[in-house]
Design an enzyme around this catalytic site. Structure first.
Site, PDB file in Angstrom:
ATOM      1  N   TYR A   1     -24.764  23.599  43.791  1.00 35.81           N
ATOM      2  CA  TYR A   1     -24.067  24.831  44.179  1.00 35.81           C
ATOM      3  C   TYR A   1     -25.007  26.023  44.089  1.00 35.81           C
ATOM      4  O   TYR A   1     -25.796  26.148  43.158  1.00 35.81           O
ATOM      5  CB  TYR A   1     -22.852  25.085  43.270  1.00 35.81           C
ATOM      6  CG  TYR A   1     -22.122  26.364  43.650  1.00 35.81           C
ATOM      7  CD1 TYR A   1     -21.250  26.394  44.737  1.00 35.81           C
ATOM      8  CD2 TYR A   1     -22.352  27.557  42.952  1.00 35.81           C
ATOM      9  CE1 TYR A   1     -20.616  27.575  45.110  1.00 35.81           C
ATOM     10  CE2 TYR A   1     -21.722  28.738  43.323  1.00 35.81           C
ATOM     11  CZ  TYR A   1     -20.853  28.738  44.408  1.00 35.81           C
ATOM     12  OH  TYR A   1     -20.232  29.905  44.784  1.00 35.81           O
TER      13      TYR A   1
ATOM     14  N   GLU B   1      -9.348  21.383  52.812  1.00 33.24           N
ATOM     15  CA  GLU B   1      -9.360  22.765  52.308  1.00 33.24           C
ATOM     16  C   GLU B   1      -8.530  23.690  53.210  1.00 33.24           C
ATOM     17  O   GLU B   1      -7.762  24.512  52.748  1.00 33.24           O
ATOM     18  CB  GLU B   1     -10.823  23.233  52.277  1.00 33.24           C
ATOM     19  CG  GLU B   1     -11.079  24.572  51.631  1.00 33.24           C
ATOM     20  CD  GLU B   1     -12.575  24.904  51.614  1.00 33.24           C
ATOM     21  OE1 GLU B   1     -13.370  24.191  52.274  1.00 33.24           O
ATOM     22  OE2 GLU B   1     -12.942  25.882  50.942  1.00 33.24           O
TER      23      GLU B   1
ATOM     24  N   TRP C   1      -8.663  31.223  40.953  1.00 28.42           N
ATOM     25  CA  TRP C   1      -7.312  31.016  41.524  1.00 28.42           C
ATOM     26  C   TRP C   1      -7.086  29.562  41.894  1.00 28.42           C
ATOM     27  O   TRP C   1      -5.959  29.064  41.835  1.00 28.42           O
ATOM     28  CB  TRP C   1      -6.952  32.021  42.613  1.00 28.42           C
ATOM     29  CG  TRP C   1      -7.622  32.041  43.944  1.00 28.42           C
ATOM     30  CD1 TRP C   1      -8.899  31.711  44.228  1.00 28.42           C
ATOM     31  CD2 TRP C   1      -7.025  32.470  45.191  1.00 28.42           C
ATOM     32  NE1 TRP C   1      -9.153  31.915  45.561  1.00 28.42           N
ATOM     33  CE2 TRP C   1      -8.020  32.379  46.182  1.00 28.42           C
ATOM     34  CE3 TRP C   1      -5.767  32.931  45.564  1.00 28.42           C
ATOM     35  CZ2 TRP C   1      -7.794  32.717  47.526  1.00 28.42           C
ATOM     36  CZ3 TRP C   1      -5.540  33.264  46.893  1.00 28.42           C
ATOM     37  CH2 TRP C   1      -6.536  33.161  47.864  1.00 28.42           C
TER      38      TRP C   1
ATOM     39  N   TRP D   1     -12.470  31.804  56.742  1.00 25.77           N
ATOM     40  CA  TRP D   1     -11.323  32.720  56.704  1.00 25.77           C
ATOM     41  C   TRP D   1     -11.219  33.584  57.958  1.00 25.77           C
ATOM     42  O   TRP D   1     -10.510  34.580  57.966  1.00 25.77           O
ATOM     43  CB  TRP D   1     -11.403  33.613  55.467  1.00 25.77           C
ATOM     44  CG  TRP D   1     -11.192  32.847  54.191  1.00 25.77           C
ATOM     45  CD1 TRP D   1     -12.154  32.272  53.408  1.00 25.77           C
ATOM     46  CD2 TRP D   1      -9.941  32.547  53.542  1.00 25.77           C
ATOM     47  NE1 TRP D   1     -11.591  31.653  52.316  1.00 25.77           N
ATOM     48  CE2 TRP D   1     -10.232  31.806  52.378  1.00 25.77           C
ATOM     49  CE3 TRP D   1      -8.604  32.833  53.824  1.00 25.77           C
ATOM     50  CZ2 TRP D   1      -9.244  31.345  51.505  1.00 25.77           C
ATOM     51  CZ3 TRP D   1      -7.628  32.379  52.954  1.00 25.77           C
ATOM     52  CH2 TRP D   1      -7.950  31.641  51.806  1.00 25.77           C
TER      53      TRP D   1
ATOM     54  N   ASP E   1     -13.289  34.923  51.598  1.00 26.07           N
ATOM     55  CA  ASP E   1     -14.666  35.403  51.650  1.00 26.07           C
ATOM     56  C   ASP E   1     -15.076  36.157  52.921  1.00 26.07           C
ATOM     57  O   ASP E   1     -15.578  37.257  52.850  1.00 26.07           O
ATOM     58  CB  ASP E   1     -15.632  34.224  51.478  1.00 26.07           C
ATOM     59  CG  ASP E   1     -15.410  33.480  50.169  1.00 26.07           C
ATOM     60  OD1 ASP E   1     -14.465  33.817  49.430  1.00 26.07           O
ATOM     61  OD2 ASP E   1     -16.185  32.560  49.887  1.00 26.07           O
TER      62      ASP E   1
ATOM     63  N   GLN F   1     -11.042  37.214  40.656  1.00 25.30           N
ATOM     64  CA  GLN F   1     -10.404  36.584  41.814  1.00 25.30           C
ATOM     65  C   GLN F   1      -8.894  36.841  41.749  1.00 25.30           C
ATOM     66  O   GLN F   1      -8.386  37.256  40.705  1.00 25.30           O
ATOM     67  CB  GLN F   1     -10.705  35.077  41.846  1.00 25.30           C
ATOM     68  CG  GLN F   1     -11.428  34.665  43.106  1.00 25.30           C
ATOM     69  CD  GLN F   1     -11.662  33.179  43.234  1.00 25.30           C
ATOM     70  OE1 GLN F   1     -11.338  32.398  42.356  1.00 25.30           O
ATOM     71  NE2 GLN F   1     -12.236  32.784  44.350  1.00 25.30           N
TER      72      GLN F   1
END
Ligand code: DGY
Length: 417
Positions: free
Chosen positions: A82, A384, A36, A341, A160, A102
């Protein structure tokens, strides 16, 4: 900084995160192509380079599986910075990908990109349309087991660690996942990221998928986690309608898509939480509701769903913060204003919620949300996400989707509906 300089900076971020046909969300923390994120990057690019916008969508769809799924990460090249990387996912695909999907915002944003410049977009749209349709068919076949859209992993939701997933996560056994080293906490402040217990469980769910060879039927039937997601349901509902509009534009039939949209809408009462007076996440293994209001519920308007009861509750939650829609209700004990989140406001989600407000003729709310998002970005930069109480910039910096929504929606120079 004035908005012209910020426009310039946003374009430079998208160019700087361009890895050749795809855009990373941010250098370091997220070094691959995320599903996304990429659709938003395309929307941002479309404000100054339409050709590059379509390329982003085409590259994303190049990772599509035979069954139609468009994975949540495309690992175009290995990056030791990562975790969990392609070897951990073990999907055995080229390009290497993760094994979950997603939020399908691509059709909705492709429609925006197309409608802003149909001449440049027509052939590109014609080429990607069957792939988008196959992906939507996959959602219907593999992620709507009770009618509404469900997720098999919190990462599939894109949100998440939001409290929505707590009922499902508490039943996931993360005690046997073995040793591993996280990389995310080396890039950003660990207090802003999901905790170790969350990661153990994320990995346990991932390992289940890998061990069954990413058999989606087995994952939905027997996997350790399956929750109905209001945000995903609203996003998919709108995406079906937007793809149906694109089908009509291309002279294709919209019947299948409109049928899927009608079915999703008809199933909405199964995620209506009477105690909360809102749509709510629900554990499909146990029937338990999350019982916490958050940005997922605010996406109702985006899918043209509304009722006065819900509206009162949601606006009251918004009024508890200073900036933007909080990802979770500040009045809930789980609220953490800077932990990913579990409370922060996300400019990218604000852009979708505002699209919903505008589409329902609620211009005052759309404009309030835009102004609050602008204030965050002007003061803190293209981060972000942000603390919705004091506006502190959080998470990764020079973030593609924050730059993208600035250019396409928030900036005073953006073309809005
Ligand atoms: C992560 O690694 O934090 C991602 O959100 C997974 O997609």
């Amino acid at each position: 900084m004035d908005h012209i300089a910020l426009d310039e900076q946003a374009r430079a971020i998208l160019r700087g995160n361009d890895r050749g046909g795809y855009t990373v969300p941010t250098a370091g923390l997220y070094p691959y192509q995320w599903n996304w994120d990429s659709a938003f990057a395309a929307w941002g690019f479309s404000t100054f380079d339409v050709d590059r916008a379509w390329t982003e969508i085409e590259t994303l769809l190049s990772g599509q599986w035979e069954d139609g799924m468009v994975p949540h990460i495309l690992f175009h090249q290995d990056d030791p910075g990562y975790f969990p990387g392609p070897g951990v996912w073990g999907t055995g695909r080229t390009p290497a990908t993760s094994g979950i999907s997603q939020p399908p915002v691509a059709a909705t944003l492709a429609r925006r990109i197309y409608e802003a410049d149909p001449e440049t977009g027509r052939d590109r749209l014609r080429a990607v349309f069957p792939k988008l349709l196959a992906w939507h068919r996959w959602w219907r076949a593999h992620r709507c087991p009770t009618g509404v859209a469900a997720i098999t992993h919190p990462w599939e939701s894109g949100r998440d660690n939001c409290p929505d997933w707590d009922p499902g996560m508490k039943n996931v056994d993360g005690s046997n996942v073995g040793d591993y080293t996280r990389r995310d906490t080396g890039h950003v402040d660990p207090s802003m990221r999901p905790g170790k217990e969350d990661y153990d469980r994320y990995l346990a769910i991932l390992q289940f998928g890998r061990e069954c060879g990413w058999d989606q039927e087995v994952i939905v039937r027997d996997g350790p986690f399956l929750m109905a997601d209001p945000a995903m349901t609203f996003i998919l509902l709108r995406a079906h309608r937007d793809l149906a509009a694109l089908a009509r534009e291309l002279g294709e039939s919209d019947a299948e898509l409109m049928g899927w949209a009608a079915d999703l809408e008809a199933a909405l009462p199964t995620i209506w939480n009477e105690d909360l007076s809102c749509y709510d996440a629900r554990d499909l293994r146990t029937g338990e509701f999350a019982g916490v209001l958050g940005s997922g519920a605010f996406l109702a308007w985006y899918a043209r769903v509304e009722n006065p009861e819900m509206e009162r509750r949601l606006i009251a939650v918004w009024n508890r913060v200073r900036f933007g829609i909080p990802s979770s209700d500040p009045a809930a004990p789980s609220f953490a204003p800077r932990r990913y989140w579990r409370g922060p406001t996300w400019p990218v989600v604000n852009s979708l919620i505002a699209m919903g407000f505008s589409g329902m003729g609620r211009e005052a709310e759309a404009e309030r949300l835009r102004r609050e998002t602008v204030a965050l970005i002007e003061a803190g930069g293209f981060y972000e996400y942000f603390d919705p109480m004091d506006g502190t910039a959080c998470g990764g910096r020079d973030f593609s989707w924050t730059a993208a929504i600035w250019l396409a929606w928030a900036s005073p120079s953006a073309g809005r509906d």
